[in-house]
Design a protein around this motif. Structure first.
Motif, short mmCIF file in Angstrom:
data_model
loop_
_atom_site.label_atom_id
_atom_site.label_comp_id
_atom_site.label_asym_id
_atom_site.label_seq_id
_atom_site.Cartn_x
_atom_site.Cartn_y
_atom_site.Cartn_z
N ASP A 85 0.84 -1.26 -0.01
CA ASP A 85 -0.17 0.03 0.00
C ASP A 85 1.02 1.26 0.16
OD1 ASP A 85 -2.31 -1.53 0.23
OD2 ASP A 85 -2.50 -1.44 2.51
N SER A 86 0.37 2.22 -0.93
CA SER A 86 1.17 3.50 -0.77
C SER A 86 0.37 4.60 -1.23
CB SER A 86 2.54 3.45 -1.83
OG SER A 86 2.91 4.63 -2.03
N ASP A 87 0.59 5.73 -0.75
CA ASP A 87 -0.11 7.08 -0.97
C ASP A 87 0.64 7.70 -2.25
OD1 ASP A 87 -2.22 6.78 0.77
OD2 ASP A 87 -0.79 7.77 2.34
N LEU A 88 1.68 7.28 -2.40
CA LEU A 88 2.63 7.81 -3.66
C LEU A 88 1.59 7.67 -5.15
CD1 LEU A 88 6.07 6.64 -2.75
CD2 LEU A 88 5.11 9.10 -2.61
N PRO A 89 1.98 8.66 -6.04
CA PRO A 89 1.34 8.34 -7.38
C PRO A 89 2.34 7.54 -8.30
CG PRO A 89 2.35 10.61 -7.04
CD PRO A 89 2.26 10.03 -5.71
N PRO A 90 1.94 6.74 -9.02
CA PRO A 90 2.72 5.78 -9.80
C PRO A 90 4.20 6.16 -10.20
CG PRO A 90 0.54 5.92 -10.70
CD PRO A 90 0.67 6.92 -9.73
N ASP A 91 4.33 7.32 -10.66
CA ASP A 91 5.84 7.59 -11.20
C ASP A 91 6.78 7.77 -9.80
OD1 ASP A 91 5.22 7.87 -13.65
OD2 ASP A 91 4.98 9.90 -13.95
N GLU A 92 6.37 8.45 -8.85
CA GLU A 92 7.01 8.41 -7.45
C GLU A 92 7.05 6.99 -6.81
OE1 GLU A 92 5.81 11.50 -4.51
OE2 GLU A 92 4.96 12.52 -6.53
N TYR A 93 6.22 6.35 -6.77
CA TYR A 93 6.29 4.89 -6.43
C TYR A 93 7.50 4.14 -7.00
CZ TYR A 93 5.21 0.24 -5.08
OH TYR A 93 5.40 -0.84 -4.73
N LEU A 94 7.36 4.25 -8.34
CA LEU A 94 8.24 3.65 -9.13
C LEU A 94 9.91 4.00 -9.10
CD1 LEU A 94 6.33 2.97 -12.71
CD2 LEU A 94 7.00 1.37 -10.85
N THR A 95 9.88 5.31 -8.69
CA THR A 95 11.25 5.83 -8.32
C THR A 95 11.74 5.49 -6.84
OG1 THR A 95 11.00 7.76 -9.96
CG2 THR A 95 12.70 7.83 -8.25
N ARG A 96 10.74 5.62 -6.08
CA ARG A 96 11.23 5.21 -4.56
C ARG A 96 11.58 3.61 -4.47
NH1 ARG A 96 8.56 7.13 0.33
NH2 ARG A 96 8.98 9.05 -0.63
N PHE A 97 10.66 2.61 -5.00
CA PHE A 97 11.03 1.47 -4.73
C PHE A 97 11.52 0.58 -5.85
CE2 PHE A 97 7.45 2.87 -2.00
CZ PHE A 97 7.90 2.49 -0.81
N LEU A 98 11.63 1.03 -7.01
CA LEU A 98 11.81 0.11 -8.15
C LEU A 98 12.75 0.71 -9.54
CD1 LEU A 98 8.38 -1.44 -8.70
CD2 LEU A 98 10.26 -2.44 -7.64
N ASP A 99 13.06 2.06 -9.31
CA ASP A 99 13.82 2.51 -10.29
C ASP A 99 14.34 3.74 -10.14
OD1 ASP A 99 14.96 3.02 -12.86
OD2 ASP A 99 13.01 3.88 -13.84
N THR A 100 15.30 3.51 -8.97
CA THR A 100 15.94 4.78 -8.44
C THR A 100 17.05 5.27 -9.25
OG1 THR A 100 17.86 3.24 -7.26
CG2 THR A 100 15.69 3.52 -6.06
N GLY A 101 17.55 4.55 -10.33
CA GLY A 101 18.64 5.22 -11.15
C GLY A 101 19.95 4.38 -10.88
N ASP A 102 19.78 3.60 -9.56
CA ASP A 102 21.07 2.77 -9.06
C ASP A 102 21.16 1.30 -9.49
OD1 ASP A 102 22.22 5.09 -7.90
OD2 ASP A 102 21.29 5.08 -6.31
N GLU A 103 19.98 0.78 -10.28
CA GLU A 103 20.05 -0.23 -10.52
C GLU A 103 21.08 -0.77 -11.72
OE1 GLU A 103 16.02 0.92 -9.00
OE2 GLU A 103 17.26 1.65 -10.68
N ARG A 104 21.51 -2.13 -11.46
CA ARG A 104 22.52 -2.51 -12.41
C ARG A 104 21.49 -3.48 -13.48
NH1 ARG A 104 28.02 -4.57 -9.73
NH2 ARG A 104 28.23 -2.66 -8.46
N GLN A 105 21.13 -2.42 -14.60
CA GLN A 105 20.08 -2.85 -15.60
C GLN A 105 20.32 -2.47 -16.85
OE1 GLN A 105 16.27 -2.83 -14.07
NE2 GLN A 105 16.23 -0.47 -14.19
N GLY A 106 19.97 -2.91 -17.95
CA GLY A 106 20.04 -2.55 -19.15
C GLY A 106 18.50 -2.05 -19.86
N ALA A 107 18.59 -1.42 -20.80
CA ALA A 107 17.22 -1.31 -21.56
C ALA A 107 16.95 -2.35 -22.40
CB ALA A 107 17.27 0.05 -22.14
N ALA A 108 15.75 -2.86 -22.59
CA ALA A 108 15.31 -3.81 -23.58
C ALA A 108 15.01 -3.23 -24.74
CB ALA A 108 14.12 -4.34 -23.28
N GLY A 109 15.46 -3.81 -26.04
CA GLY A 109 14.96 -3.18 -27.37
C GLY A 109 16.15 -2.29 -27.71
#
Length: 109
Positions: A85-109
């Motif tokens: 559960d979160s009161d964050l809007p989707p973009d903020e939620y993703l940044t906070r928990f899943l896409d902080t910019g520090d992930e070691r991942q590449g872009a698909a495609g």
């Protein structure tokens, strides 16, 4: 439980960390297990987590989260789900928990 024996399938996410440098590197692994219960699946995953870190610089953090698979593992089967559960809007939620910019991942495609 023997993996060929009757039982349910579970996915277990374990979190590891490597403090050898700065910043600390975290790894999340999801493994699947056939077990008689959620607790048994977690115990199997935690035992494997200790084996996984043997000889490498990562340490098991002690966090294991499990999910009972509703379908047999296979093409397109859901293998893990975690709801929060979160009161964050989707973009903020993703940044906070899943896409902080520090992930070691590449872009698909």
């Amino acid at each position: 439980m023997d993996e060929d024996a009757d039982g349910q399938w579970y996915a277990v996410r374990c979190v590891f960390h490597n403090e050898a440098g700065a910043p600390v590197v975290y790894e999340e692994r999801i493994t699947i297990w056939r077990a008689g219960s959620l607790d048994e699946a977690i115990a199997l995953a935690e035992a494997e987590a200790v084996e996984y870190t043997d000889g490498i610089s990562f340490t098991y953090s002690g966090l294991a989260q499990a999910f009972h698979l509703f379908d047999e593992p296979g093409h397109g089967a859901e293998v893990y789900s975690l709801m929060r559960d979160s009161d964050l809007p989707p973009d903020e939620y993703l940044t906070r928990f899943l896409d902080t910019g520090d992930e070691r991942q590449g872009a698909a495609g």
